[in-house]
Design an enzyme around this catalytic site. Structure first.
Site, PDB file in Angstrom:
ATOM      1  N   SER A 256      53.613 -70.557 -43.371  1.00 47.14           N
ATOM      2  CA  SER A 256      53.766 -69.136 -43.611  1.00 47.14           C
ATOM      3  C   SER A 256      54.602 -68.899 -44.870  1.00 47.14           C
ATOM      4  O   SER A 256      54.248 -69.362 -45.945  1.00 47.14           O
ATOM      5  CB  SER A 256      54.395 -68.499 -42.369  1.00 47.14           C
ATOM      6  OG  SER A 256      54.225 -67.114 -42.359  1.00 47.14           O
ATOM      7  N   ASP A 488      43.630 -65.652 -39.390  1.00 47.87           N
ATOM      8  CA  ASP A 488      45.094 -65.623 -39.340  1.00 47.87           C
ATOM      9  C   ASP A 488      45.562 -64.176 -39.473  1.00 47.87           C
ATOM     10  O   ASP A 488      45.184 -63.485 -40.416  1.00 47.87           O
ATOM     11  CB  ASP A 488      45.663 -66.477 -40.485  1.00 47.87           C
ATOM     12  CG  ASP A 488      47.159 -66.707 -40.363  1.00 47.87           C
ATOM     13  OD1 ASP A 488      47.903 -65.737 -40.098  1.00 47.87           O
ATOM     14  OD2 ASP A 488      47.586 -67.851 -40.557  1.00 47.87           O
ATOM     15  N   HIS A 516      48.035 -68.054 -36.217  1.00 46.83           N
ATOM     16  CA  HIS A 516      48.795 -68.190 -37.464  1.00 46.83           C
ATOM     17  C   HIS A 516      49.114 -69.658 -37.725  1.00 46.83           C
ATOM     18  O   HIS A 516      49.788 -70.300 -36.916  1.00 46.83           O
ATOM     19  CB  HIS A 516      50.073 -67.361 -37.346  1.00 46.83           C
ATOM     20  CG  HIS A 516      50.901 -67.330 -38.603  1.00 46.83           C
ATOM     21  ND1 HIS A 516      50.346 -67.257 -39.855  1.00 46.83           N
ATOM     22  CD2 HIS A 516      52.249 -67.360 -38.776  1.00 46.83           C
ATOM     23  CE1 HIS A 516      51.316 -67.237 -40.755  1.00 46.83           C
ATOM     24  NE2 HIS A 516      52.476 -67.306 -40.126  1.00 46.83           N
TER      25      HIS A 516
END
Length: 547
Positions: A256, A488, A516
């Site tokens: 991320s 995602d 995710h």
């Protein structure tokens, strides 16, 4: 902008943010996922300069590229690179901890230091040691130390842990590394309940006041540090860590927001870049408003997947079998509107009721991992049919990292501090938000309004942004694996495509699935491919797809 939890958002009282693998794993157990509506949009995006259009800012970013630093270490920084860490036990079996120093201000190394907490678990063997593998779970604001000690250092594939020392450093301003603090527990409880879909001038003023109070608290706590918590500075800290560990090159897995951090390192130090995995990638060339808008669409995509699954299950509270995602979304939005008028009880010891903002955060939290969908169905059933908001409150508390005693981690504080420094604010005034609402509501009829208002928080930040959107090319770096998941919610797949297109040595690896990030989430194809790269240095063929 859980994805810079992550990619990033701006810390606000509502949700949206790229965060980390660790985040969505914990949601199933009632822990955090991303960051809150205010926090959600905050955790991921804070970019678009005030007074200029999103298009013009984005165009400028296409021309601007991150410039590599000189290969030689400046004399003023040499003492930092020559440090010898004093490793000690830190209460977690198998792990050692140490503290190292970095300059508070790289432009003025004599102006003082910042102390960075580092932990490692040495390679267990067998096989030749490959050096250190740094990990970062995202946020910004997620604790890398907490992540490696609770998950990566014991849960990564055994063959990876056998060959690498598993290492984490909490970024400056985060967790154990001189954490930024803004509000105490009761004040954060008030903040997280703030209405992020204001219906009139009074509610708009209340939201603005919440942002001002939050920002003033951060500024009062760390007036000097707040100017030096940018991603670029943290990436330079990572190079000091690399040298202190005795590694010639940096090996790194970032999730991320951690992908933005890893890509920034590669851009600044391409010749020192080793094996980098950037999972759940962010696009550094986009301005904040565009990032927020695309992330909003990402949550809509994830919700539609949840909606299709929900109506296939017995007793879905949002619609009967065969109901369309649009109908499911309309039913959820109607529920949120009821909560806006009349919050429901939760049985919370502190008397908190489930508000629209807390419920929205709880739903967004569950979007990070399809493994949380069952928990979300049960929580929605309790709230909608039994007038019991406790399940959604658990999801929301997990997202915000609030413990049972009413204490919050510094995730939300650090998230805002980094985001608001990295990029100019998405919006400068409430009027700018209102003008953008049609675009956000088109991107997501359910979440668009709240995520648009959540992107206003950096407008009141006490420190001006030092960064701008830019491309990262990292010319001369070794092959870098960029991983994108097609559905995602926090880091839309397009961002992985964009980052892979910028990095000169990138290999794009695609996971066709939900949730995710991808590594360690159940795809044997993804895991085998990344393990081969980490262990043998064999990158995948560009464009490889897994399911």
């Amino acid at each position: 902008m859980d994805t810079r939890r992550t990619p990033r958002t701006v810390s606000s009282p509502g949700p949206a943010a790229p965060r980390s693998r660790g985040a969505h794993r914990r949601v199933r157990g009632g822990a955090r996922t991303a960051a809150g509506l205010l926090a959600a949009a905050a955790l991921l995006v804070s970019a678009c300069s005030s007074g200029s259009s999103t298009t013009s800012t984005a165009s400028a970013a296409q021309e601007a590229a991150l410039v590599a630093l000189p290969r030689s270490t400046p004399a003023a920084l040499s003492p930092y690179y020559a440090q010898k860490p004093a490793w000690r036990g830190c209460g977690v079996p198998g792990f050692q901890c140490a503290t190292i120093k970095a300059p508070l201000d790289y432009a003025k190394p004599s102006a003082g230091d910042v102390r960075l907490a580092v932990t490692r678990k040495k390679a267990t063997g067998p096989g030749e040691r490959l050096g250190s593998l740094l990990v970062n779970p995202g946020g910004p604001g997620g604790s890398a130390i907490g992540y490696v000690q609770a998950y990566a250092g014991i849960g990564y594939p055994a063959e990876v842990r056998a060959r690498y020392d598993m290492v984490a450093v909490d970024p400056r301003g985060v967790a154990r590394s001189e954490p930024v603090e803004c509000l105490d527990g009761p004040a954060m409880d008030t903040y997280t309940r703030t209405d992020t879909t204001p219906d009139d001038a009074r509610e708009t003023d209340g939201l603005v006041e919440a942002y001002r109070t939050f920002a003033e608290g951060c500024g009062a706590d760390a007036p000097r540090l707040l100017r030096h918590v940018s991603t670029a500075e943290t990436a330079r800290d990572m190079d000091i860590v690399r040298a202190v560990l005795g590694d010639e090159k940096l090996n790194f897995v970032g999730a991320s927001y951690g992908t933005f951090l890893g890509a920034t390192y590669a851009g600044l130090f391409p010749e020192r870049t080793g094996r980098l995995v950037l999972d759940g990638a962010m696009d550094p060339s986009l301005p904040a408003r565009r990032l927020n808008l695309e992330q909003t669409a990402g949550f809509e995509t994830a919700f539609r997947s949840f909606a299709r699954d929900c109506v296939r299950q017995a007793g879905c509270p949002l619609g009967a079998k065969g109901a369309s995602p649009e109908q499911v979304g309309e039913n959820l939005k109607a529920f949120f509107e009821k909560l806006d008028a009349r919050p429901v009880p939760t049985g919370d010891a502190d008397g908190r009721r489930l508000t629209e903002s807390l419920a929205t955060t709880g739903v967004i939290a569950a979007m990070y991992d399809e493994g949380s969908w069952e928990q979300l169905r049960e929580a929605l059933t309790s709230a909608m049919k039994e007038n019991d908001g406790s399940g959604l409150l658990v999801l929301s508390d997990g997202y915000y990292e609030r413990d049972a005693d009413g204490r919050y981690s510094n995730l939300m504080f650090a998230n805002a501090a980094v985001n608001c420094l990295d990029l100019p604010p998405s919006f400068a005034t409430p009027d700018e938000v209102r003008a953008a609402l049609p675009d956000f509501e088109k991107a997501s009829p359910i979440f668009g309004e709240g995520l648009a208002w959540a992107a206003l928080n950096c407008a009141y930040w006490p420190v001006g942004a030092t960064g701008e959107p830019h491309r990262i090319e990292a010319k001369g770096a070794a092959p870098i694996v960029v991983v994108g998941t097609t559905r995602d919610p926090a880091t839309p797949y397009r961002w992985a495509q964009a980052l892979a297109g910028q990095l000169s040595s990138a290999r794009l690896l695609t996971y066709d699935g939900d949730g995710h990030t991808a590594y360690g989430r159940g795809s044997s194809c993804i895991d085998r491919t990344i393990n081969a790269y980490l262990l043998r240095g064999t990158p995948p063929k560009d464009g490889k797809r897994c399911s």
